[in-house]
Design a protein around this motif. Structure first.
Motif, PDB file in Angstrom:
ATOM      1  N   ALA A 129       0.826  -1.210   0.000  1.00 57.01           N
ATOM      2  CA  ALA A 129       0.000   0.000   0.000  1.00 57.01           C
ATOM      3  C   ALA A 129       0.858   1.258   0.000  1.00 57.01           C
ATOM      4  CB  ALA A 129      -0.929  -0.012   1.210  1.00 57.01           C
ATOM      5  N   SER A 130       1.988   1.215   0.714  1.00 55.81           N
ATOM      6  CA  SER A 130       2.872   2.378   0.747  1.00 55.81           C
ATOM      7  C   SER A 130       3.478   2.642  -0.629  1.00 55.81           C
ATOM      8  CB  SER A 130       3.972   2.156   1.782  1.00 55.81           C
ATOM      9  OG  SER A 130       3.411   1.812   3.046  1.00 55.81           O
ATOM     10  N   ASP A 131       3.896   1.566  -1.316  1.00 58.11           N
ATOM     11  CA  ASP A 131       4.399   1.708  -2.689  1.00 58.11           C
ATOM     12  C   ASP A 131       3.343   2.347  -3.582  1.00 58.11           C
ATOM     13  OD1 ASP A 131       6.844   0.375  -2.155  1.00 58.11           O
ATOM     14  OD2 ASP A 131       5.896  -1.567  -2.464  1.00 58.11           O
ATOM     15  N   ASN A 132       2.091   1.940  -3.393  1.00 58.45           N
ATOM     16  CA  ASN A 132       1.012   2.423  -4.232  1.00 58.45           C
ATOM     17  C   ASN A 132       0.785   3.921  -4.033  1.00 58.45           C
ATOM     18  OD1 ASN A 132      -0.841   1.904  -6.234  1.00 58.45           O
ATOM     19  ND2 ASN A 132      -2.434   1.160  -4.852  1.00 58.45           N
ATOM     20  N   VAL A 133       0.796   4.347  -2.786  1.00 56.04           N
ATOM     21  CA  VAL A 133       0.630   5.775  -2.495  1.00 56.04           C
ATOM     22  C   VAL A 133       1.790   6.572  -3.095  1.00 56.04           C
ATOM     23  CG1 VAL A 133       0.604   7.498  -0.653  1.00 56.04           C
ATOM     24  CG2 VAL A 133      -0.776   5.418  -0.443  1.00 56.04           C
ATOM     25  N   GLU A 134       3.012   6.060  -2.941  1.00 53.47           N
ATOM     26  CA  GLU A 134       4.172   6.739  -3.528  1.00 53.47           C
ATOM     27  C   GLU A 134       4.017   6.879  -5.038  1.00 53.47           C
ATOM     28  OE1 GLU A 134       7.366   4.249  -2.305  1.00 53.47           O
ATOM     29  OE2 GLU A 134       7.034   4.644  -0.166  1.00 53.47           O
ATOM     30  N   THR A 135       3.537   5.814  -5.699  1.00 49.41           N
ATOM     31  CA  THR A 135       3.347   5.844  -7.147  1.00 49.41           C
ATOM     32  C   THR A 135       2.333   6.901  -7.548  1.00 49.41           C
ATOM     33  OG1 THR A 135       3.913   3.501  -7.367  1.00 49.41           O
ATOM     34  CG2 THR A 135       2.596   4.462  -9.132  1.00 49.41           C
ATOM     35  N   VAL A 136       1.217   6.975  -6.813  1.00 53.19           N
ATOM     36  CA  VAL A 136       0.188   7.973  -7.131  1.00 53.19           C
ATOM     37  C   VAL A 136       0.737   9.385  -6.942  1.00 53.19           C
ATOM     38  CG1 VAL A 136      -2.032   8.904  -6.393  1.00 53.19           C
ATOM     39  CG2 VAL A 136      -1.748   6.447  -6.669  1.00 53.19           C
ATOM     40  N   LEU A 137       1.474   9.610  -5.865  1.00 53.26           N
ATOM     41  CA  LEU A 137       2.040  10.936  -5.628  1.00 53.26           C
ATOM     42  C   LEU A 137       3.048  11.313  -6.714  1.00 53.26           C
ATOM     43  CD1 LEU A 137       2.519  10.877  -1.752  1.00 53.26           C
ATOM     44  CD2 LEU A 137       0.777  12.096  -3.053  1.00 53.26           C
ATOM     45  N   LEU A 138       3.872  10.355  -7.138  1.00 55.06           N
ATOM     46  CA  LEU A 138       4.811  10.628  -8.231  1.00 55.06           C
ATOM     47  C   LEU A 138       4.060  10.997  -9.507  1.00 55.06           C
ATOM     48  CD1 LEU A 138       7.473   7.799  -7.764  1.00 55.06           C
ATOM     49  CD2 LEU A 138       7.896  10.260  -7.620  1.00 55.06           C
ATOM     50  N   HIS A 139       2.995  10.272  -9.821  1.00 56.60           N
ATOM     51  CA  HIS A 139       2.194  10.594 -11.009  1.00 56.60           C
ATOM     52  C   HIS A 139       1.560  11.966 -10.874  1.00 56.60           C
ATOM     53  CE1 HIS A 139       1.564   6.070 -12.163  1.00 56.60           C
ATOM     54  NE2 HIS A 139       2.795   6.490 -12.363  1.00 56.60           N
ATOM     55  N   LEU A 140       1.096  12.297  -9.665  1.00 53.78           N
ATOM     56  CA  LEU A 140       0.462  13.603  -9.446  1.00 53.78           C
ATOM     57  C   LEU A 140       1.463  14.731  -9.625  1.00 53.78           C
ATOM     58  CD1 LEU A 140      -2.268  14.822  -8.599  1.00 53.78           C
ATOM     59  CD2 LEU A 140      -1.486  14.729  -6.223  1.00 53.78           C
ATOM     60  N   ILE A 141       2.668  14.538  -9.126  1.00 54.97           N
ATOM     61  CA  ILE A 141       3.720  15.548  -9.260  1.00 54.97           C
ATOM     62  C   ILE A 141       4.074  15.773 -10.722  1.00 54.97           C
ATOM     63  CG2 ILE A 141       6.167  16.000  -8.798  1.00 54.97           C
ATOM     64  CD1 ILE A 141       5.713  14.551  -6.071  1.00 54.97           C
ATOM     65  N   ARG A 142       4.141  14.674 -11.497  1.00 54.69           N
ATOM     66  CA  ARG A 142       4.525  14.772 -12.907  1.00 54.69           C
ATOM     67  C   ARG A 142       3.364  15.181 -13.797  1.00 54.69           C
ATOM     68  NH1 ARG A 142       7.516   8.918 -12.380  1.00 54.69           N
ATOM     69  NH2 ARG A 142       9.397   9.666 -11.309  1.00 54.69           N
ATOM     70  N   GLY A 143       2.141  15.043 -13.277  1.00 54.74           N
ATOM     71  CA  GLY A 143       0.953  15.319 -14.070  1.00 54.74           C
ATOM     72  C   GLY A 143       0.365  14.029 -14.596  1.00 54.74           C
ATOM     73  N   LEU A 159       0.067 -11.085 -13.653  1.00 50.87           N
ATOM     74  CA  LEU A 159       0.832 -10.434 -12.590  1.00 50.87           C
ATOM     75  C   LEU A 159      -0.123 -10.064 -11.459  1.00 50.87           C
ATOM     76  CD1 LEU A 159       3.216  -8.021 -14.530  1.00 50.87           C
ATOM     77  CD2 LEU A 159       3.880 -10.047 -13.241  1.00 50.87           C
ATOM     78  N   VAL A 160       0.137 -10.556 -10.259  1.00 52.34           N
ATOM     79  CA  VAL A 160      -0.737 -10.262  -9.123  1.00 52.34           C
ATOM     80  C   VAL A 160       0.080  -9.644  -7.992  1.00 52.34           C
ATOM     81  CG1 VAL A 160      -2.356 -12.096  -9.725  1.00 52.34           C
ATOM     82  CG2 VAL A 160      -0.479 -12.600  -8.144  1.00 52.34           C
ATOM     83  N   ARG A 161      -0.603  -8.817  -7.182  1.00 54.27           N
ATOM     84  CA  ARG A 161       0.080  -8.089  -6.109  1.00 54.27           C
ATOM     85  C   ARG A 161      -0.742  -8.214  -4.824  1.00 54.27           C
ATOM     86  NH1 ARG A 161       0.459  -4.988 -11.066  1.00 54.27           N
ATOM     87  NH2 ARG A 161       2.645  -4.877 -11.688  1.00 54.27           N
ATOM     88  N   PRO A 162      -0.601  -9.331  -4.126  1.00 52.47           N
ATOM     89  CA  PRO A 162      -1.458  -9.612  -2.963  1.00 52.47           C
ATOM     90  C   PRO A 162      -1.321  -8.622  -1.812  1.00 52.47           C
ATOM     91  CG  PRO A 162      -0.377 -11.624  -3.748  1.00 52.47           C
ATOM     92  CD  PRO A 162       0.271 -10.472  -4.458  1.00 52.47           C
ATOM     93  N   LEU A 163      -0.174  -7.928  -1.696  1.00 49.99           N
ATOM     94  CA  LEU A 163       0.055  -7.029  -0.553  1.00 49.99           C
ATOM     95  C   LEU A 163      -0.277  -5.575  -0.866  1.00 49.99           C
ATOM     96  CD1 LEU A 163       3.470  -8.391   0.831  1.00 49.99           C
ATOM     97  CD2 LEU A 163       1.136  -9.052   1.463  1.00 49.99           C
ATOM     98  N   LEU A 164      -0.991  -5.312  -1.946  1.00 44.16           N
ATOM     99  CA  LEU A 164      -1.171  -3.935  -2.401  1.00 44.16           C
ATOM    100  C   LEU A 164      -2.012  -3.096  -1.447  1.00 44.16           C
ATOM    101  CD1 LEU A 164      -0.131  -2.314  -4.809  1.00 44.16           C
ATOM    102  CD2 LEU A 164      -2.334  -2.689  -5.928  1.00 44.16           C
ATOM    103  N   THR A 165      -2.789  -3.713  -0.579  1.00 49.89           N
ATOM    104  CA  THR A 165      -3.562  -2.962   0.413  1.00 49.89           C
ATOM    105  C   THR A 165      -3.000  -3.154   1.824  1.00 49.89           C
ATOM    106  OG1 THR A 165      -5.123  -4.812   0.509  1.00 49.89           O
ATOM    107  CG2 THR A 165      -5.696  -2.977  -0.926  1.00 49.89           C
TER     108      THR A 165
END
Length: 465
Positions: A129-143, A159-165
């Protein structure tokens, strides 16, 4: 147990009963937690678990120690283990790409190769979940648009990501409660990298303002993903109006032109993913340019796109095709005691005489005999292949299933002799031509040009030891 992970696994049907799961393991806390968690679930849910580690050779002895740590843990837990390595720095220099981009490409190519070899149904990675938030923030910063603000998808194909939440704190608590240690990547402490800066500097400040920031972001991402999934489903209905013309896609321009602004670019992205290798990584400027092409009046205008693709108006239709003539593999005879690298081929082929063993080496095909002179040639219309234990399929169907770009299909060699097809890269051997254990045989291996000098594999199977 990790309740959030269990709920996500069930929601996206991530763990196939009776199937095989390949878990990517770096040795860090996230991936070690995932491996231990899946090991606990394997017997309960009836799937077979394998582990894979890729050494990027970027941190010297530290990288080597990471690989040894994962290997040792798999041996302790009796999990079949697969090790690969690649000189990422050299590959990045040669290809003119970034280190992170190159590392990811080599790592995922290795995982896909292992998954194909062992017949894995899914590849599980430990994004949390922390990786996911970081990814969203990076996308938001870049537009970014809505697609970019939905973060990392819980499932994309196999491809599955069981720990995403599951948060990083929950992961570390899980490990500490079970007295499990893990490896720390020293490069994660360098906040010169944007993602590390977010993790080390920005996120702690956000959590000072709102202690529930991460869980709030996770809920926001889930809501945005639901909206995005609905819009993509609407776009897929528009894309379904397209048709194949040989290897090109054609759709009446009016279908794109009349679609709502939220749907038209998504329909274009869907069509481009069908034409290419499944990639949806197109900037909004590319997608909008194709929409404008559909809405314009010029009957022969065109737009050049990444990945060698192009869109062209042909009067009332929109044609999606490639913009470069593909390279073609030139047929040549197989060197019976050595290596053969046909001109224009993406793969070479090594061949040697041997006795077919009881336990075949991974990636090696054993043929009892050749009829006439074996040759490496491009695919031909009607070529079909029955892989061991699988149904017969045409090579065209296999290329489509594996999402191999059509420009590359003519560069994948088929090994054939006067009796027919023996094998095809990158798929494997024709079942009916394989030798039996104890027979005199020819040992044949396909080698990829892109990885032959940068990637080696070592495999261990500790199951039952």
């Amino acid at each position: 147990m990790l309740d959030n992970a269990l709920a996500l696994i069930d929601e996206y049907a991530m763990l196939p009963a009776g199937g095989t799961v390949l878990c990517a393991v770096s040795g860090g806390a996230d991936s070690l937690c995932l491996l231990h968690f899946l090991r606990a679930l394997a017997e309960e849910r009836g799937f077979t678990l394998h582990a894979a580690h890729f050494d990027h050779r970027l941190r010297g002895e530290e990288s080597t120690a990471d690989a040894a740590f994962v290997e040792n843990r798999c041996e302790m837990w009796k999990i079949p283990f697969h090790l690969g390595s690649g000189d990422v720095a050299e590959a990045a220099r040669r290809e003119g790409t970034g280190i992170e981009e190159t590392a990811r490409a080599l790592r995922y190519a290795f995982l896909e190769e292992i998954a194909e070899t062992i017949g894995a149904d899914v590849i599980a990675t430990a994004h949390n979940a922390s990786d996911n938030v970081e990814t969203v923030l990076l996308h938001l910063i870049r537009g970014a648009g809505l697609q970019g603000l939905t973060g990392i998808p819980p499932r994309r194909g196999h491809l599955v990501r069981p720990l995403l939440t599951t948060t990083r704190e929950e992961i570390e608590s899980y490990l500490k409660e079970r007295d499990l240690d893990w490896r720390e990547d020293s490069s994660n402490a360098d906040d010169a990298h944007a993602r590390n800066y977010l993790r080390l500097q920005l996120l702690p400040r956000m959590e000072e303002l709102n202690p529930r920031f991460l869980s709030g972001m996770e809920r926001t991402i889930r809501l945005l993903r639901q909206d995005n999934d609905f819009l993509n489903a609407q776009a897929a209905q528009v894309a379904a109006l397209g048709r194949w013309a040989e290897d090109d896609l054609v759709i009446e321009a009016r279908h794109i032109a009349s679609a709502p602004a939220a749907i038209a670019p998504r329909a274009v992205r869907t069509l481009l993913s069908m034409l290419g290798n499944g990639s949806t990584d197109y900037a909004s400027t590319h997608l909008e340019a194709v929409v404008d092409l559909a809405r314009g009046d010029d009957p022969s205008a065109m737009v050049f796109l990444p990945g060698g693709l192009m869109a062209q108006r042909v009067y009332g239709e929109l044609l999606l095709t490639t913009r470069r003539d593909p390279q073609v593999l030139l047929p040549c005879p197989l060197e019976l005691d050595g290596e053969t690298w046909p001109e224009g081929s993406l793969y070479g082929c090594s061949c040697r005489r041997c006795v077919c063993p009881e336990e075949p080496e991974p990636g090696v095909m054993y043929f009892s005999e050749f009829t006439g002179t074996p040759v490496l040639r491009p695919r031909q219309t009607g070529d079909a292949l029955k892989l061991p234990g699988r149904d017969t399929k045409t090579l065209k169907k296999r290329f489509i299933d594996q999402k191999i770009h059509r420009r590359d299909r003519e560069r994948c060699p088929v090994l054939a002799d006067e009796a027919g097809i023996l094998a095809a890269a990158p798929f494997g051997p024709e079942e009916s031509r394989l030798a039996r254990p104890g027979q005199d045989a020819w040992a044949v291996t396909f080698r990829s040009r892109s990885t032959s000098t940068t990637t080696e594999r070592k495999e261990h199977d500790y199951a039952g030891t």
